[in-house]
Design a protein around this motif. Structure first.
Motif, mmCIF file in Angstrom:
data_model
loop_
_atom_site.group_PDB
_atom_site.id
_atom_site.type_symbol
_atom_site.label_atom_id
_atom_site.label_comp_id
_atom_site.label_asym_id
_atom_site.label_seq_id
_atom_site.Cartn_x
_atom_site.Cartn_y
_atom_site.Cartn_z
ATOM 1 N N UNK A 62 2.375 -17.973 13.089
ATOM 2 C CA UNK A 62 1.528 -17.934 11.604
ATOM 3 C C UNK A 62 0.260 -17.472 11.961
ATOM 4 N N UNK A 63 -0.490 -17.286 10.693
ATOM 5 C CA UNK A 63 -1.895 -16.989 10.756
ATOM 6 C C UNK A 63 -2.828 -18.063 11.359
ATOM 7 N N UNK A 64 -3.396 -17.600 12.428
ATOM 8 C CA UNK A 64 -4.437 -18.647 13.096
ATOM 9 C C UNK A 64 -5.445 -17.783 13.938
ATOM 10 N N UNK A 65 -6.298 -18.441 14.625
ATOM 11 C CA UNK A 65 -7.319 -17.814 15.497
ATOM 12 C C UNK A 65 -6.824 -17.190 16.474
ATOM 13 N N UNK A 83 4.997 -7.721 15.766
ATOM 14 C CA UNK A 83 4.951 -8.803 14.968
ATOM 15 C C UNK A 83 6.001 -9.556 14.329
ATOM 16 N N UNK A 84 6.324 -10.549 14.737
ATOM 17 C CA UNK A 84 7.949 -10.978 14.323
ATOM 18 C C UNK A 84 7.387 -11.817 13.057
ATOM 19 N N UNK A 85 8.149 -11.872 12.113
ATOM 20 C CA UNK A 85 8.227 -12.626 10.787
ATOM 21 C C UNK A 85 8.726 -13.930 11.151
ATOM 22 N N UNK A 86 7.938 -15.078 10.867
ATOM 23 C CA UNK A 86 8.369 -16.588 11.227
ATOM 24 C C UNK A 86 9.550 -16.959 10.603
ATOM 25 N N UNK A 87 9.782 -16.191 9.227
ATOM 26 C CA UNK A 87 10.853 -16.577 8.318
ATOM 27 C C UNK A 87 11.998 -16.248 8.790
ATOM 28 N N UNK A 88 12.072 -15.479 9.948
ATOM 29 C CA UNK A 88 13.465 -14.824 10.303
ATOM 30 C C UNK A 88 14.327 -15.727 10.954
ATOM 31 N N UNK A 151 0.142 3.903 20.183
ATOM 32 C CA UNK A 151 0.633 2.818 19.380
ATOM 33 C C UNK A 151 0.004 1.528 19.632
ATOM 34 N N UNK A 152 -0.392 0.823 18.345
ATOM 35 C CA UNK A 152 -1.032 -0.600 18.526
ATOM 36 C C UNK A 152 -0.153 -1.671 18.115
ATOM 37 N N UNK A 153 0.692 -1.473 16.908
ATOM 38 C CA UNK A 153 1.642 -2.330 16.651
ATOM 39 C C UNK A 153 2.972 -1.779 16.240
ATOM 40 N N UNK A 154 3.967 -2.689 16.427
ATOM 41 C CA UNK A 154 5.226 -2.247 15.718
ATOM 42 C C UNK A 154 5.696 -3.470 14.784
ATOM 43 N N UNK A 155 5.803 -3.164 13.338
ATOM 44 C CA UNK A 155 6.018 -4.199 12.518
ATOM 45 C C UNK A 155 7.489 -3.795 11.879
ATOM 46 N N UNK A 156 8.387 -4.371 11.400
ATOM 47 C CA UNK A 156 9.691 -4.448 11.061
ATOM 48 C C UNK A 156 9.576 -4.278 9.568
ATOM 49 N N UNK A 157 10.376 -3.382 8.887
ATOM 50 C CA UNK A 157 10.160 -3.270 7.228
ATOM 51 C C UNK A 157 11.117 -4.367 6.951
ATOM 52 N N UNK A 198 1.135 -13.283 5.316
ATOM 53 C CA UNK A 198 1.068 -13.352 6.744
ATOM 54 C C UNK A 198 0.651 -11.968 7.695
ATOM 55 N N UNK A 199 -0.057 -12.234 8.757
ATOM 56 C CA UNK A 199 -0.458 -11.308 9.545
ATOM 57 C C UNK A 199 0.581 -10.497 10.173
ATOM 58 N N UNK A 200 1.844 -11.003 9.928
ATOM 59 C CA UNK A 200 2.730 -10.168 10.633
ATOM 60 C C UNK A 200 3.507 -9.135 9.643
ATOM 61 N N UNK A 201 2.742 -9.290 8.418
ATOM 62 C CA UNK A 201 3.201 -8.064 7.518
ATOM 63 C C UNK A 201 1.915 -7.288 7.230
ATOM 64 N N UNK A 202 2.291 -6.123 7.087
ATOM 65 C CA UNK A 202 1.417 -4.953 6.877
ATOM 66 C C UNK A 202 0.032 -5.611 6.092
ATOM 67 N N UNK A 203 0.684 -6.093 4.820
ATOM 68 C CA UNK A 203 -0.523 -6.360 3.907
ATOM 69 C C UNK A 203 -1.489 -7.423 4.527
ATOM 70 N N UNK A 204 -1.130 -8.364 5.374
ATOM 71 C CA UNK A 204 -2.140 -9.230 5.818
ATOM 72 C C UNK A 204 -2.868 -8.768 7.303
ATOM 73 N N UNK A 205 -2.041 -7.858 7.927
ATOM 74 C CA UNK A 205 -2.626 -7.073 9.132
ATOM 75 C C UNK A 205 -3.574 -6.280 8.895
#
Ligand code: ATP
Ligand code: MG
Length: 497
Positions: A62-65, A83-88, A151-157, A198-205
């Protein structure tokens, strides 16, 4: 031609403005210089763990330092963050870790058991941030430059229309996303952005990328807490908040008759359609809303509506950001104004492709133009209106029906808490719309009430032919409605009253 590079973003930021605040969390405030120091330490431990350039590293937190450090640390090693979604569910996590060929899984201490389990099932070494601290900080060589096309990140849709796809985003994609947003919104010295997505979502990252590129403090919230966000805007100098509509609704209720401070710039609203009632509610309370359209593939926003047009162009997602282009296409040709077709976008923030999906890439990305799978139209001034997902279109007796339109109408009934609409096979019409409705607690709503309401507000071919009352609607880990699951419900007649 030699590859384009830039100084490592965190290094450059810590060099230019070391004392500026980088992060504000519940527990601490960190300057860019402090963040750099801690990040380098983490990068060094990751290096002694054996992480190499170009390796894919799953991040499960989850989002943290520490999560922020992790993302920047990967840039020093030239590794790619998945970046894995922690709710999966475990099953979904296993799929993503395998699908993206991760070399390691690293995550939050409180997820230790899950980390172990995914590690076991995918035969991938896993460890928590705490365990990582057991590794030595050895002097190791770190990349001082980032390669823009790497590439820097892979985020899943989100997996709303099918199984999630790993979107590869390069440094260049993230850079242009941040720069394009700044060209649109401007940047001032006073800006402070709140990240409750969340930072694992592109809106947060994307907020994190903006932070280091702009030199802007980010208020990092681990989860969305209305009271905490309200307080940060009212008392802690937050000027911009990225929200989805349900968050905005909650914040506006909390605001009541109060007003945000004069330096508050606005809410960046994205992720899905914005109900018109919500936009009116924001306007009534003088809360500026930047409506946006974007997706994982576009590294967040690619089209944005400025608050000046919020009511004149109500329901529109706006115009493309400066470096981006937008086209609406039907049968491979651009449509005329107000004609609905597929939304196709191009720009330097658009992904080069999905990881290991050559066929999908060929189908969806041509000469830099990305077929979004969304339907929409432009008005005579070039403003975009998003209509619905192409896959969810219902064709009934030759007429196109957009489930989102029906959902929008039915959800304006006060007693309706949630509504989902899908097509059901029909001998006569091919397909007809049916609705699944969750009624607000303690309220009574009958099929007759709905029939009377929809008669008034919807053309007869758009009126759902069957109404099912249900306790909940199927949603994915991003809380998006899964219409394909509703279609399954119909087939199985399970969960359906
Ligand atoms: P998948 O691609 O796996 O089916 P997803 O498309 O839901 O999942 P995301 O990238 O998280 O995954 O979401 C982007 C989608 O969200 C867009 O393609 C669009 O359908 C929807 N969306 C985003 N902004 C808006 C908006 N302003 N109005 C309507 N829909 C929007
Ligand atoms: Mg999508």
């Amino acid at each position: 031609m030699s590859e384009q590079t830039m100084p490592n973003w965190l290094d450059q930021r810590a060099f230019l403005t070391p004392e500026r605040v980088a992060l504000v969390t519940e527990d601490e405030i960190l300057t860019f210089s402090e963040l750099q120091k801690r990040t380098k330490e983490m990068a060094s431990r990751l290096s002694s763990l054996g992480i190499q350039k170009d390796e894919h590293i799953a991040v499960y937190a989850k989002s943290s330092v520490e999560m922020v450090q992790m993302i920047h640390a990967l840039s020093y090693l030239g590794a790619v963050g998945v970046m894995l979604n922690t709710r999966l569910t475990i099953e979904e996590l296993v799929f993503q870790v395998t699908d993206s060929s991760c070399a390691y899984i690293i995550g939050e201490d409180s997820f230790k058991d899950t980390l172990k389990e995914i590690g076991k099932q995918t035969e991938t070494p896993s460890l928590s941030f705490e365990e990582l601290k057991g590794y030595q900080t050895v002097p190791s060589s770190m990349f001082e430059e980032v390669i823009m096309d790497a590439p820097y990140t892979i985020l899943y849709t989100s997996g709303t229309t099918g199984s999630p796809k790993g979107v590869m985003l390069s440094y260049s994609n993230h850079w242009w996303s941040a720069v394009s947003s700044a060209l649109n919104l401007g940047i001032t010295e006073k800006d402070q952005w709140l990240a409750a997505l969340p930072l694992f979502h592109v809106g947060g990252l994307s907020i994190l990328m903006k932070s280091v590129i702009y030199g802007m403090p980010v208020h990092l919230h681990t989860s969305f807490d209305i009271e905490a966000v309200h307080d940060a805007i009212m008392n802690k100098g937050v000027t911009t908040v990225s929200v989805v509509s349900v968050m905005l609704d909650g914040l506006l209720d909390r605001l009541g008759s109060e007003r945000y401070p004069a330096n508050f710039r606005g809410m960046l609203l994205g992720g899905g359609p914005a109900p018109e009632v919500l936009l009116h509610k924001a306007a009534e309370k003088s809360v500026p809303v930047f409506q946006t359209y974007g997706m994982t593939e576009t590294a967040s926003q690619i089209v944005t509506l400025s608050p000046d047009y919020a009511l004149d162009k109500i329901g529109s997602a706006g115009k493309p950001l400066f470096p981006a282009q937008l086209s609406i296409e039907l049968d491979g040709k651009p449509t005329s104004a107000h004609e609905i077709g597929e939304i196709v976008v191009k720009g330097p923030m658009v992904t080069a492709g999905y990881y290991r999906r050559p066929e999908t890439n060929e189908d969806t990305i041509q000469q830099g133009w990305l077929r979004t799978g969304d339907l929409g139209f432009k008005d005579e001034d070039g403003f975009l209106y998003v209509v619905d997902r192409r896959k969810d279109l219902i064709i009934s007796g030759g007429e196109n029906i957009y489930p989102a339109e029906i959902e929008g109408v039915l959800s304006s009934l006060e007693k309706v808490k949630e509504v989902g609409v899908v097509g059901k096979e029909d001998e006569k019409w091919g397909s007809v719309p049916v609705a699944f409705i969750v009624v607000r607690e303690g309220m009574a709503l009958t099929r007759e009430d709905i029939a009377a309401f929809q008669k008034e507000h919807l053309a007869s071919y758009k009126q759902p032919k069957e109404i099912y009352f249900v306790n909940h609607l199927p949603r994915n880990a991003t809380n998006k409605l899964l219409r394909r699951e509703l279609a399954n419900w119909l087939k199985q007649r399970r969960n359906v009253q």
